[in-house]
Design an enzyme around this catalytic site. Structure first.
Site, PDB file in Angstrom:
ATOM      1  CB  CYS A   1      -0.913   0.016   1.219  1.00 50.73           C
ATOM      2  SG  CYS A   1      -1.897  -1.466   1.336  1.00 50.73           S
TER       3      CYS A   1
ATOM      4  CG  ASN B   1      -6.894  -1.209  -0.273  1.00 52.65           C
ATOM      5  OD1 ASN B   1      -6.031  -0.838  -1.062  1.00 52.65           O
ATOM      6  ND2 ASN B   1      -6.614  -1.621   0.947  1.00 52.65           N
TER       7      ASN B   1
ATOM      8  CG  HIS C   1      -3.476   3.087   0.945  1.00 54.84           C
ATOM      9  ND1 HIS C   1      -3.820   2.598  -0.295  1.00 54.84           N
ATOM     10  CD2 HIS C   1      -3.701   2.076   1.831  1.00 54.84           C
ATOM     11  CE1 HIS C   1      -4.219   1.347  -0.168  1.00 54.84           C
ATOM     12  NE2 HIS C   1      -4.163   1.015   1.111  1.00 54.84           N
TER      13      HIS C   1
HETATM   14  O1  UT7 Z   1      -4.591  -1.396   2.576  1.00 53.73           O
HETATM   15  C1  UT7 Z   1      -3.770  -1.916   3.579  1.00 53.73           C
HETATM   16  C2  UT7 Z   1      -4.206  -1.475   4.883  1.00 53.73           C
HETATM   17  N1  UT7 Z   1      -5.436  -2.127   5.215  1.00 53.73           N
HETATM   18  C3  UT7 Z   1      -6.184  -1.600   6.133  1.00 53.73           C
HETATM   19  O2  UT7 Z   1      -5.846  -0.565   6.655  1.00 53.73           O
HETATM   20  C4  UT7 Z   1      -7.408  -2.354   6.558  1.00 53.73           C
HETATM   21  C5  UT7 Z   1      -7.622  -2.140   8.024  1.00 53.73           C
HETATM   22  N2  UT7 Z   1      -8.731  -2.952   8.575  1.00 53.73           N
HETATM   23  C6  UT7 Z   1     -10.004  -2.705   8.217  1.00 53.73           C
HETATM   24  O3  UT7 Z   1     -10.291  -1.891   7.386  1.00 53.73           O
HETATM   25  C7  UT7 Z   1     -11.072  -3.464   8.966  1.00 53.73           C
HETATM   26  O4  UT7 Z   1     -10.476  -4.187  10.021  1.00 53.73           O
HETATM   27  C8  UT7 Z   1     -11.879  -4.438   8.074  1.00 53.73           C
HETATM   28  C9  UT7 Z   1     -12.754  -3.665   7.132  1.00 53.73           C
HETATM   29  C10 UT7 Z   1     -10.946  -5.347   7.307  1.00 53.73           C
HETATM   30  C11 UT7 Z   1     -12.784  -5.290   8.950  1.00 53.73           C
HETATM   31  O5  UT7 Z   1     -13.618  -4.453   9.725  1.00 53.73           O
HETATM   32  P1  UT7 Z   1     -13.754  -4.690  11.292  1.00 53.73           P
HETATM   33  O6  UT7 Z   1     -14.754  -3.744  11.776  1.00 53.73           O
HETATM   34  O7  UT7 Z   1     -12.391  -4.625  11.889  1.00 53.73           O
HETATM   35  O8  UT7 Z   1     -14.349  -6.140  11.366  1.00 53.73           O
HETATM   36  P2  UT7 Z   1     -13.784  -7.443  12.072  1.00 53.73           P
HETATM   37  O9  UT7 Z   1     -12.681  -8.033  11.258  1.00 53.73           O
HETATM   38  O10 UT7 Z   1     -13.506  -7.154  13.501  1.00 53.73           O
HETATM   39  O11 UT7 Z   1     -15.043  -8.361  11.987  1.00 53.73           O
HETATM   40  C12 UT7 Z   1     -16.277  -8.002  12.621  1.00 53.73           C
HETATM   41  C13 UT7 Z   1     -17.308  -9.031  12.229  1.00 53.73           C
HETATM   42  C14 UT7 Z   1     -16.817 -10.470  12.404  1.00 53.73           C
HETATM   43  O12 UT7 Z   1     -17.939 -11.240  12.822  1.00 53.73           O
HETATM   44  P3  UT7 Z   1     -18.122 -11.615  14.389  1.00 53.73           P
HETATM   45  O13 UT7 Z   1     -16.893 -12.375  14.754  1.00 53.73           O
HETATM   46  O14 UT7 Z   1     -18.262 -10.317  15.100  1.00 53.73           O
HETATM   47  O15 UT7 Z   1     -19.369 -12.435  14.354  1.00 53.73           O
HETATM   48  C15 UT7 Z   1     -16.447 -10.876  11.008  1.00 53.73           C
HETATM   49  O16 UT7 Z   1     -16.572 -12.277  10.808  1.00 53.73           O
HETATM   50  O17 UT7 Z   1     -17.615  -8.877  10.841  1.00 53.73           O
HETATM   51  C16 UT7 Z   1     -17.475 -10.148  10.185  1.00 53.73           C
HETATM   52  N3  UT7 Z   1     -17.040  -9.891   8.822  1.00 53.73           N
HETATM   53  C17 UT7 Z   1     -17.897  -9.723   7.803  1.00 53.73           C
HETATM   54  N4  UT7 Z   1     -19.236  -9.752   7.743  1.00 53.73           N
HETATM   55  C18 UT7 Z   1     -19.804  -9.522   6.560  1.00 53.73           C
HETATM   56  C19 UT7 Z   1     -15.777  -9.774   8.339  1.00 53.73           C
HETATM   57  N5  UT7 Z   1     -15.807  -9.520   7.025  1.00 53.73           N
HETATM   58  C20 UT7 Z   1     -17.110  -9.499   6.659  1.00 53.73           C
HETATM   59  C21 UT7 Z   1     -17.767  -9.280   5.444  1.00 53.73           C
HETATM   60  N6  UT7 Z   1     -19.114  -9.308   5.424  1.00 53.73           N
HETATM   61  N7  UT7 Z   1     -17.108  -9.040   4.308  1.00 53.73           N
END
Ligand code: UT7
Length: 319
Positions: free
Chosen positions: A103, A276, A247
């Site tokens: 990134c 992204n 980014h």
């Molecule tokens: O480009 C390089 C740099 N990248 C970044 O900076 C990305 C940084 N991270 C993020 O943007 C976020 O962490 C994500 C968008 C990847 C994820 O968001 P989050 O709010 O941190 O979600 P999480 O990973 O903590 O997951 C929350 C819930 C989980 O379910 P439970 O365990 O609470 O039941 C996941 O299984 O959301 C679920 N989940 C989804 N649900 C529907 C994860 N991905 C999805 C999805 N659709 N695509």
């Protein structure tokens, strides 16, 4: 900039990866992304963006001294996509360099180009960021946390030696490899014999993996930090900034950066349209910001990136 014509909406992904349009919009700000069809590599997208950059600069590929290509999704493990792009542009003999800083790759590439120009080695350098992410995603429910994020695309700039007080004022590069496995693609790699096995395919280790919360947490610290570092190095404050082009990782990260630096509507975002696009996201955003008249002559513009590595970087530019 160039993005492939096919648009994939969040709704299109719902039946594949078991997500919802609402979840993706709320958690990331992404509404759609562009994905390639058929056999299209990063160098193909880069070629289109590079031609557009050359046209807008009123230059021909023959005017270039050097090509620097930022990508985490090269056409082949080797040779680098810079070589392929150079052949497509029809300029044999000039040097090419692939930058593998994910990134942050575009800002790293810009910093390298800036140093070569300051040293007087080269006068005109093409810097391109291009990614084809879609062919490497796990499009099953197992991969949903990553598959919904990434888009394909390319952006390019031509840097030229100049006199006066405008141009790239400074660049600031950082990395912390202790966090390499928080966002990574494990296989195929040189540690394994053979490099690619059926087990890797079955286990999903051929797909990128991310500890989203940990990456998010670090991003919220590193983005404001590296932007401030760049401003302080030039005796500037956030009040002096016309536009930050971060980014495009997550709308929530972009909003938090704006809030923490008191920049409000002076942080550019187009993640809703493209997702992204990793190394391509900053040059694509830069192009759109210019097109939309968000950058004027004399403006201070700050590019900032954070991502896999972890690697993070900023560039302060007087337009
Ligand atoms: O480009 C390089 C740099 N990248 C970044 O900076 C990305 C940084 N991270 C993020 O943007 C976020 O962490 C994500 C968008 C990847 C994820 O968001 P989050 O709010 O941190 O979600 P999480 O990973 O903590 O997951 C929350 C819930 C989980 O379910 P439970 O365990 O609470 O039941 C996941 O299984 O959301 C679920 N989940 C989804 N649900 C529907 C994860 N991905 C999805 C999805 N659709 N695509």
């Amino acid at each position: 900039m160039y993005v492939p014509p096919k648009i994939v909406t969040n709704k299109d992904l719902e039946p594949l990866v078991g997500t919802t349009d609402e979840w993706v919009r709320e958690r990331t700000g992404i509404e759609q992304r562009h994905w390639v069809e058929g056999e299209v590599g990063a160098s193909d997208l880069a070629y289109e963006a590079s031609q557009a950059a050359l046209d807008s600069a009123g230059l021909k590929a023959e005017d270039l001294d050097f090509i620097i290509f930022a990508t985490l999704s090269p056409d082949y493990p080797f040779p680098g996509s810079g070589c392929l792009l150079q052949a497509k542009l029809g300029v044999p003999g000039i040097p090419t360099l692939d930058v593998r800083n994910q990134c942050s790759g575009f800002v790293y590439a810009l910093a390298i180009a800036d140093q070569f120009i300051r040293a007087g080695t080269y006068d005109r350098i093409l810097v391109v960021g291009a990614e084809v992410q879609s062919t490497g995603l796990d499009l099953s429910p197992r991969g949903r946390n990553i598959a919904v994020l990434f888009g394909d695309g390319a952006g390019a700039v031509v840097l030229q030696a100049t006199e006066g007080d405008h141009g790239i004022l400074s660049t600031h590069l950082h990395a912390d490899g202790r966090y390499a496995k928080e966002l990574w693609l494990e296989d195929p790699g040189s540690r394994k014999r053979p490099r690619l096995t059926h087990e890797m395919i079955d286990s999903g280790s051929i797909y990128p993996k991310m500890n989203g919360r940990e990456v998010f947490r670090h991003a919220l610290i590193r983005f404001p930090e590296v932007i401030r570092e760049g401003l302080e190095a030039n005796g500037l404050t956030p009040d002096d900034v016309a536009l930050v082009i971060p980014h495009q990782a997550n709308q929530r990260i972009t909003d938090a950066v704006a809030e923490r630096l008191g920049l409000h509507d002076r942080v550019f975002s187009n993640i809703a349209k493209y997702g992204n696009t990793t190394g391509a996201s900053i040059p694509i955003a830069l192009h759109e910001a210019v097109q939309q008249g968000r950058i004027r002559e004399g403006d201070i513009v700050v590019l900032a990136a954070f991502g896999a590595g972890f690697a993070w970087a900023s560039a302060v530019i007087r337009w």
